[in-house]
Motif scaffolding. Structure first.
Motif, PDB file in Angstrom:
ATOM      1  N   ALA A  83      73.360  22.589  17.287  1.00 29.43           N
ATOM      2  CA  ALA A  83      73.115  22.527  15.843  1.00 29.43           C
ATOM      3  C   ALA A  83      73.847  21.338  15.217  1.00 29.43           C
ATOM      4  CB  ALA A  83      73.558  23.832  15.180  1.00 29.43           C
ATOM      5  N   GLU A 124      72.248  18.162  13.232  1.00 31.52           N
ATOM      6  CA  GLU A 124      72.689  17.819  11.877  1.00 31.52           C
ATOM      7  C   GLU A 124      73.181  16.381  11.804  1.00 31.52           C
ATOM      8  OE1 GLU A 124      75.570  20.761  10.763  1.00 31.52           O
ATOM      9  OE2 GLU A 124      74.064  22.358  10.699  1.00 31.52           O
ATOM     10  N   SER A 177      83.281  27.167  13.560  1.00 31.31           N
ATOM     11  CA  SER A 177      82.053  27.447  12.801  1.00 31.31           C
ATOM     12  C   SER A 177      82.331  28.318  11.584  1.00 31.31           C
ATOM     13  CB  SER A 177      81.036  28.160  13.703  1.00 31.31           C
ATOM     14  OG  SER A 177      81.478  29.485  13.955  1.00 31.31           O
ATOM     15  N   ARG A 217      73.893  28.444  10.750  1.00 28.15           N
ATOM     16  CA  ARG A 217      73.407  27.133  10.313  1.00 28.15           C
ATOM     17  C   ARG A 217      71.901  27.083  10.559  1.00 28.15           C
ATOM     18  NH1 ARG A 217      78.738  24.717  10.990  1.00 28.15           N
ATOM     19  NH2 ARG A 217      78.377  22.629  10.179  1.00 28.15           N
ATOM     20  N   SER A 276      67.882  28.851  13.857  1.00 28.69           N
ATOM     21  CA  SER A 276      69.237  28.766  13.319  1.00 28.69           C
ATOM     22  C   SER A 276      70.259  28.999  14.420  1.00 28.69           C
ATOM     23  CB  SER A 276      69.429  29.816  12.220  1.00 28.69           C
ATOM     24  OG  SER A 276      69.456  31.101  12.790  1.00 28.69           O
TER      25      SER A 276
END
Lengths: 248, 322
Positions: free
Chosen positions: B84, B88, B141, B146, B241
């Motif tokens: 993730a 990003e 995290s 996310r 996600s």
């Protein structure tokens, strides 16, 4: 007379303050079965560990087929043709006979895929050569009798062109019938020109197959005689006296 | 069916197959309106089961070599988290995939090295690494999910490779079958597979015969780590996600599936077919019981009972055939 295969000259080994072997001189000939007997702590296992490369000697030398050698790893001894068969360490019970015979040395193609057919045929061939009747090379080793297991372990040594096979207490914990099987394997090895060192506590087992008997006590060779020149009674007398001698 | 295939599933494999057929038949008959066999239900199993399944294959092989890995339930979410973060940061999804795989591999490798170098039970070692990585993950995290869906549009390559259907068949189950075949070849046909069994059956014998025991174990741990990374990405892509609880409790579910599939905790016994069937049995039980309106939180009780019954049955059959 017979042809020399391995000669041990003045081999000594100490573990800290304990002298395990002192100046041992021995000769092993081709196609000769030598019984190595002696009480616990006599130095038998130290001696065979030096021969099979698990230990190195502190002093003295080894001569293999007349040439001086030094085994620093079991691999070196195995490459020369010395195979050691240990009772408990030898086999993986959950694997088939064929896979045990070739364990660690599986014949395979360029991708590493095993040639199973070859493994099965070859293992059957050597087992038959030992006089061992096995239904199928597919059988799991855990389903075999103690005698058959020894046969599989010996077959492995045989397939890889051993010139000398060391059997460490091969008849321990076996039934009478199984002992007879193992002694027959030893005869077969001799027939094939392979030298055998047979380590045992049991003089009766060794008397029927050995050409020579070596008694170790306190790290020394107490006697080294041809079997026909001796008897079980003589030998046990020597073992008992030499062990007692150390105590007195 | 050729001979080696029969052998690799052996007697234990046969009873696992019988159990699988039994479970499927039972739910086909007893679920309301035979919902279990409904194509939507089957396709849901085929889409969800491979998350655990892919990792279970590795855990099964590790168990055959007589080692555990409890840390998978931390390696999976860490890999998903890193995946993730990479997305990003603007990385191309496929590139992020290929960067995440070695991250999982490295974490598995680390497990293997610690197990081999310390010689301590892998249960304890991987329990520790599970806790360590979980702490790191929760700290990094802050346990916040996310959303990553926007980074791989509906028809992007990664999205297709991880979530599409081939005809009526979800691609996830095809991935599981793909890994089953590849790892099955490794386990049953390759000499490395023979070393895995040898190490699990009698480590001393394997070593004495020149098998590099440490290498076998490190490779297996690295394999498990890599499979964790793959499962993490497959799951994160499907969910769109990252969630810090991805892979939670997989460590024990995987062992349960492997044991139901006939592998022994004592090592040296098991087959890839058995592992796959074990997984499908556990997942079918879960699914079928929910369809039969067993309360979701009660399902695990039945799975617990099933695992015990399977272990008893396997031990019994094992003793009888010895």
């Amino acid at each position: 007379m017979s042809e020399e295969l391995l000669r041990i000259e003045k081999v000594g080994k100490r573990f800290g303050k304990i002298t395990a072997l002192q100046e041992v001189n021995l000769t092993f000939n081709k196609a000769e079965v030598v019984g190595l007997v002696g009480d616990n702590g006599a130095g038998k296992s130290t001696l065979i560990k030096i021969i099979s490369g698990y230990h190195t000697a502190d002093s003295g030398s080894l001569y293999w087929e007349g040439k001086k050698v030094r085994f620093r790893l079991p691999k070196h001894a195995r490459n020369m043709g010395i195979e050691t068969v240990y009772q408990e360490q030898a086999l993986a019970p959950d694997l088939t006979i064929a896979r045990n015979v070739f364990m660690g040395r599986e014949p395979s193609n360029a991708l590493g895929i095993m040639q199973e057919k070859l493994m099965e045929e070859e293992s059957m061939k050597v087992l038959r050569g030992l006089g061992l009747r096995i239904k199928s090379p597919d059988q799991l080793v855990k389903k075999l009798s103690g005698g058959q297991r020894q046969g599989v372990a010996i077959a492995r040594a045989l397939y890889f062109d051993a010139k000398m096979v060391i059997l460490d207490e091969p008849t321990i914990a076996l039934s009478v019938k199984e002992v007879r099987e193992v002694l027959e394997f030893v005869n077969q090895l001799k027939q094939k020109g392979i030298a055998v060192i047979f380590i045992t506590h049991n003089l009766h087992h060794i008397f029927s197959v050995a050409d020579r008997l070596v008694v170790l006590a306190n790290g020394e060779v107490m006697t080294d005689v041809r079997t026909e020149n001796s008897s079980v009674e003589d030998m046990s007398d020597i073992i008992v006296k030499s062990t007692l001698g150390a105590l007195v | 069916m050729n001979k080696p295939l029969i052998r690799s599933t052996s007697y234990r494999g046969i009873n696992t197959t019988v159990a699988f057929v039994g479970v499927v038949l039972f739910f086909s008959v007893f679920t309301p309106n035979h919902l279990f066999l409904d194509s939507r239900n089957l396709s849901s199993i085929a889409r969800l089961a491979p998350d655990l399944g892919v990792v279970t294959l590795g855990i099964g092989m590790l168990l055959i070599a007589r080692e555990f890995d409890l840390s998978i339930s931390s390696i999976i979410p860490i890999c998903a988290f890193i995946f993730a973060l990479l997305l990003e940061a603007g990385m191309y999804p496929l590139a992020a995939f290929f960067v995440t795989l070695p991250v999982g591999a490295a974490m598995g490798f680390l497990n293997g090295v610690i197990v081999v170098k310390t010689g301590l039970p892998s249960f304890i070692i991987t329990l520790s690494t599970m806790m360590f990585w979980r702490g790191v993950l929760f700290g990094a995290s802050r346990m916040m999910p996310r959303a990553i869906r926007r980074y791989f549009p509906a028809n992007s390559l990664l999205n297709n490779a991880m979530t599409m259907s081939v005809g009526p068949i979800p691609i996830q189950i095809l991935w599981l079958l793909f890994f089953t075949v590849i790892l099955g070849l490794l386990l049953h046909k390759h000499k490395f597979g023979n070393w895995i069994y040898a190490v699990g059956s009698n480590q001393d014998a394997a070593r004495a015969m020149g098998v590099n025991v440490a290498l076998v174990k490190i490779v297996l741990y690295t394999l498990v780590g890599t499979l964790c990374a793959f499962a993490a990405i497959m799951q994160a892509t499907r969910l769109g996600s990252f969630s810090a609880t991805q892979g939670a409790r997989y460590e024990l579910q995987a062992i349960a599936a492997v044991v139901v599939g006939g592998a022994s905790l004592r090592g040296g016994v098991g087959s890839i077919g058995g592992i796959l069937l074990g997984l499908l049995i556990v997942k079918s039980l879960e699914n079928g019981l929910i369809l039969m309106r067993v309360p979701v939180f009660g399902v695990e009780a039945f799975i617990g009972i099933a695992v015990i019954l399977f272990v008893i049955l396997n031990e019994y059959l094992n003793r009888r055939t010895e």
